[in-house]
Design a protein around this motif. Structure first.
Motif, PDB file in Angstrom:
ATOM      1  N   PHE A 111       0.832  -1.205   0.000  1.00  0.00           N
ATOM      2  CA  PHE A 111       0.000   0.000   0.000  1.00  0.00           C
ATOM      3  C   PHE A 111       0.872   1.263   0.000  1.00  0.00           C
ATOM      4  O   PHE A 111       0.547   2.247  -0.665  1.00  0.00           O
ATOM      5  CB  PHE A 111      -0.927   0.010   1.219  1.00  0.00           C
ATOM      6  N   TYR A 112       1.964   1.228   0.751  1.00  0.00           N
ATOM      7  CA  TYR A 112       2.876   2.377   0.787  1.00  0.00           C
ATOM      8  C   TYR A 112       3.420   2.659  -0.610  1.00  0.00           C
ATOM      9  O   TYR A 112       3.440   3.812  -1.058  1.00  0.00           O
ATOM     10  CB  TYR A 112       4.020   2.095   1.759  1.00  0.00           C
ATOM     11  N   GLU A 113       3.853   1.613  -1.290  1.00  0.00           N
ATOM     12  CA  GLU A 113       4.428   1.770  -2.627  1.00  0.00           C
ATOM     13  C   GLU A 113       3.382   2.202  -3.649  1.00  0.00           C
ATOM     14  O   GLU A 113       3.724   2.804  -4.670  1.00  0.00           O
ATOM     15  CB  GLU A 113       5.085   0.460  -3.060  1.00  0.00           C
ATOM     16  N   GLU A 114       2.124   1.892  -3.373  1.00  0.00           N
ATOM     17  CA  GLU A 114       1.041   2.291  -4.275  1.00  0.00           C
ATOM     18  C   GLU A 114       0.517   3.689  -3.958  1.00  0.00           C
ATOM     19  O   GLU A 114      -0.432   4.156  -4.587  1.00  0.00           O
ATOM     20  CB  GLU A 114      -0.110   1.281  -4.192  1.00  0.00           C
ATOM     21  N   GLY A 115       1.131   4.346  -2.981  1.00  0.00           N
ATOM     22  CA  GLY A 115       0.694   5.692  -2.625  1.00  0.00           C
ATOM     23  C   GLY A 115      -0.593   5.722  -1.829  1.00  0.00           C
ATOM     24  O   GLY A 115      -1.404   6.643  -1.977  1.00  0.00           O
ATOM     25  N   LYS A 116      -0.775   4.714  -0.959  1.00  0.00           N
ATOM     26  CA  LYS A 116      -1.965   4.643  -0.103  1.00  0.00           C
ATOM     27  C   LYS A 116      -1.535   4.670   1.371  1.00  0.00           C
ATOM     28  O   LYS A 116      -1.666   3.673   2.085  1.00  0.00           O
ATOM     29  CB  LYS A 116      -2.759   3.371  -0.393  1.00  0.00           C
ATOM     30  N   PRO A 117      -1.014   5.790   1.832  1.00  0.00           N
ATOM     31  CA  PRO A 117      -0.467   5.847   3.193  1.00  0.00           C
ATOM     32  C   PRO A 117      -1.493   5.584   4.285  1.00  0.00           C
ATOM     33  O   PRO A 117      -1.164   4.993   5.317  1.00  0.00           O
ATOM     34  CB  PRO A 117       0.098   7.265   3.291  1.00  0.00           C
ATOM     35  N   ASP A 118      -2.734   6.009   4.067  1.00  0.00           N
ATOM     36  CA  ASP A 118      -3.756   5.803   5.097  1.00  0.00           C
ATOM     37  C   ASP A 118      -4.081   4.325   5.279  1.00  0.00           C
ATOM     38  O   ASP A 118      -4.470   3.899   6.373  1.00  0.00           O
ATOM     39  CB  ASP A 118      -5.030   6.573   4.736  1.00  0.00           C
ATOM     40  N   ASP A 119      -3.948   3.547   4.208  1.00  0.00           N
ATOM     41  CA  ASP A 119      -4.158   2.103   4.307  1.00  0.00           C
ATOM     42  C   ASP A 119      -2.905   1.409   4.846  1.00  0.00           C
ATOM     43  O   ASP A 119      -3.000   0.396   5.548  1.00  0.00           O
ATOM     44  CB  ASP A 119      -4.505   1.514   2.934  1.00  0.00           C
ATOM     45  N   ALA A 120      -1.755   1.954   4.512  1.00  0.00           N
ATOM     46  CA  ALA A 120      -0.492   1.315   4.890  1.00  0.00           C
ATOM     47  C   ALA A 120      -0.177   1.467   6.376  1.00  0.00           C
ATOM     48  O   ALA A 120       0.276   0.511   7.021  1.00  0.00           O
ATOM     49  CB  ALA A 120       0.651   1.902   4.061  1.00  0.00           C
ATOM     50  N   LEU A 121      -0.409   2.646   6.930  1.00  0.00           N
ATOM     51  CA  LEU A 121       0.053   2.940   8.288  1.00  0.00           C
ATOM     52  C   LEU A 121      -0.511   1.998   9.354  1.00  0.00           C
ATOM     53  O   LEU A 121       0.256   1.495  10.195  1.00  0.00           O
ATOM     54  CB  LEU A 121      -0.254   4.396   8.639  1.00  0.00           C
ATOM     55  N   PRO A 122      -1.821   1.706   9.370  1.00  0.00           N
ATOM     56  CA  PRO A 122      -2.325   0.787  10.406  1.00  0.00           C
ATOM     57  C   PRO A 122      -1.704  -0.603  10.320  1.00  0.00           C
ATOM     58  O   PRO A 122      -1.444  -1.234  11.355  1.00  0.00           O
ATOM     59  CB  PRO A 122      -3.837   0.731  10.123  1.00  0.00           C
ATOM     60  N   LEU A 123      -1.451  -1.072   9.114  1.00  0.00           N
ATOM     61  CA  LEU A 123      -0.842  -2.390   8.938  1.00  0.00           C
ATOM     62  C   LEU A 123       0.599  -2.389   9.438  1.00  0.00           C
ATOM     63  O   LEU A 123       1.046  -3.329  10.108  1.00  0.00           O
ATOM     64  CB  LEU A 123      -0.894  -2.795   7.467  1.00  0.00           C
ATOM     65  N   LEU A 124       1.324  -1.338   9.118  1.00  0.00           N
ATOM     66  CA  LEU A 124       2.710  -1.238   9.575  1.00  0.00           C
ATOM     67  C   LEU A 124       2.774  -1.132  11.098  1.00  0.00           C
ATOM     68  O   LEU A 124       3.635  -1.743  11.735  1.00  0.00           O
ATOM     69  CB  LEU A 124       3.382  -0.024   8.927  1.00  0.00           C
ATOM     70  N   ARG A 125       1.849  -0.389  11.678  1.00  0.00           N
ATOM     71  CA  ARG A 125       1.800  -0.285  13.141  1.00  0.00           C
ATOM     72  C   ARG A 125       1.499  -1.648  13.776  1.00  0.00           C
ATOM     73  O   ARG A 125       2.073  -2.002  14.812  1.00  0.00           O
ATOM     74  CB  ARG A 125       0.734   0.730  13.559  1.00  0.00           C
ATOM     75  N   THR A 126       0.586  -2.385  13.164  1.00  0.00           N
ATOM     76  CA  THR A 126       0.251  -3.714  13.687  1.00  0.00           C
ATOM     77  C   THR A 126       1.476  -4.610  13.681  1.00  0.00           C
ATOM     78  O   THR A 126       1.743  -5.328  14.655  1.00  0.00           O
ATOM     79  CB  THR A 126      -0.869  -4.356  12.844  1.00  0.00           C
TER      80      THR A 126
END
Length: 225
Positions: A111-126
């Motif tokens: 998601f980060y690489e696709e430019g979707k930071p709002d989707d990426a951040l919760p997953l990375l935090r998990t």
């Protein structure tokens, strides 16, 4: 003309491990019917339950490992759609397992690489909260920090990097997180001196990789100007 890539179906990327376990247990009982007839019913139930639980765990791990491999292969082949589909399945259905957590990191990275930071951040935090792979933890912290810096939350970015650094046993990972922390700190004039303090050991350390040392020297130089 390129043919469109075939999207994997749910049936193709998963089997039902529990049903396979039931069949295995039934076959085990059938093969040992004479012996079991001489044993109390309660003990038979306990034995059967133990077999079911053990086989289910083993087959579930085998299934998730296979799915994770398929997702990684799809990513390497540039098939992001299938990779995202498989990773999301793993996160939704096996998120608390080791493979499910690795899928959580990979989906966040995707998601980060696709430019979707709002989707990426919760997953990375998990993954940062529950993951166990040090390289993935280091990468997750860096990606999460980049997102938070872009959102203007320098404090949260610094905290994530500092927290992740405490869990690092590999020196190069600590160096990388220190470098990223210094980059965050130099974003604000009020923390520029702290950035210089963070990179000082990277500039003067004997075992610091050349690439990290050079970038640390650049930050150190900017902090003096």
């Amino acid at each position: 003309m390129l043919k469109p890539k075939k999207k994997l179906t749910r049936k193709e990327i998963r089997r039902d491990p529990f049903l396979e376990t039931i069949f295995t247990a039934q076959q085990w009982v059938k093969d040992r019917r004479k012996i079991l007839s001489q044993i109390g019913t309660g003990l038979v139930v306990l034995i059967l339950a133990a077999i079911l639980l053990n086989n289910h765990r083993q087959q579930t791990h085998s299934l998730t490992a296979t799915q994770l491999g398929q997702a990684i292969l799809s990513m390497q082949n540039g098939d992001q759609e299938n990779a995202e589909y498989i990773l999301q399945l793993l996160v939704d259905e096996h998120g608390n397992t080791p493979d499910g957590l690795r899928a959580t990191y990979l989906l966040g990275k995707l998601f980060y690489e696709e430019g979707k930071p709002d989707d990426a951040l919760p997953l990375l935090r998990t993954y940062l909260d529950s993951g166990d792979n040090e390289i993935m933890l280091c990468n997750a912290a860096v990606l999460a920090a980049h997102i938070l810096v872009a959102q203007g939350d320098l404090t949260a970015a610094s905290e994530i990097l500092q927290s992740a650094r405490e869990d690092m046993s590999i020196a190069d990972n600590r160096y990388r997180l220190d470098l990223e922390l210094a980059r965050v700190l130099e974003e604000s004039p009020t923390t520029m001196e702290e950035a210089r303090r963070v990179v000082d050991p990277l500039v003067n350390g004997r075992d610091v990789p050349v690439v990290i040392r050079r970038q640390a020297e650049e930050i150190y130089g900017r902090s003096l100007s």
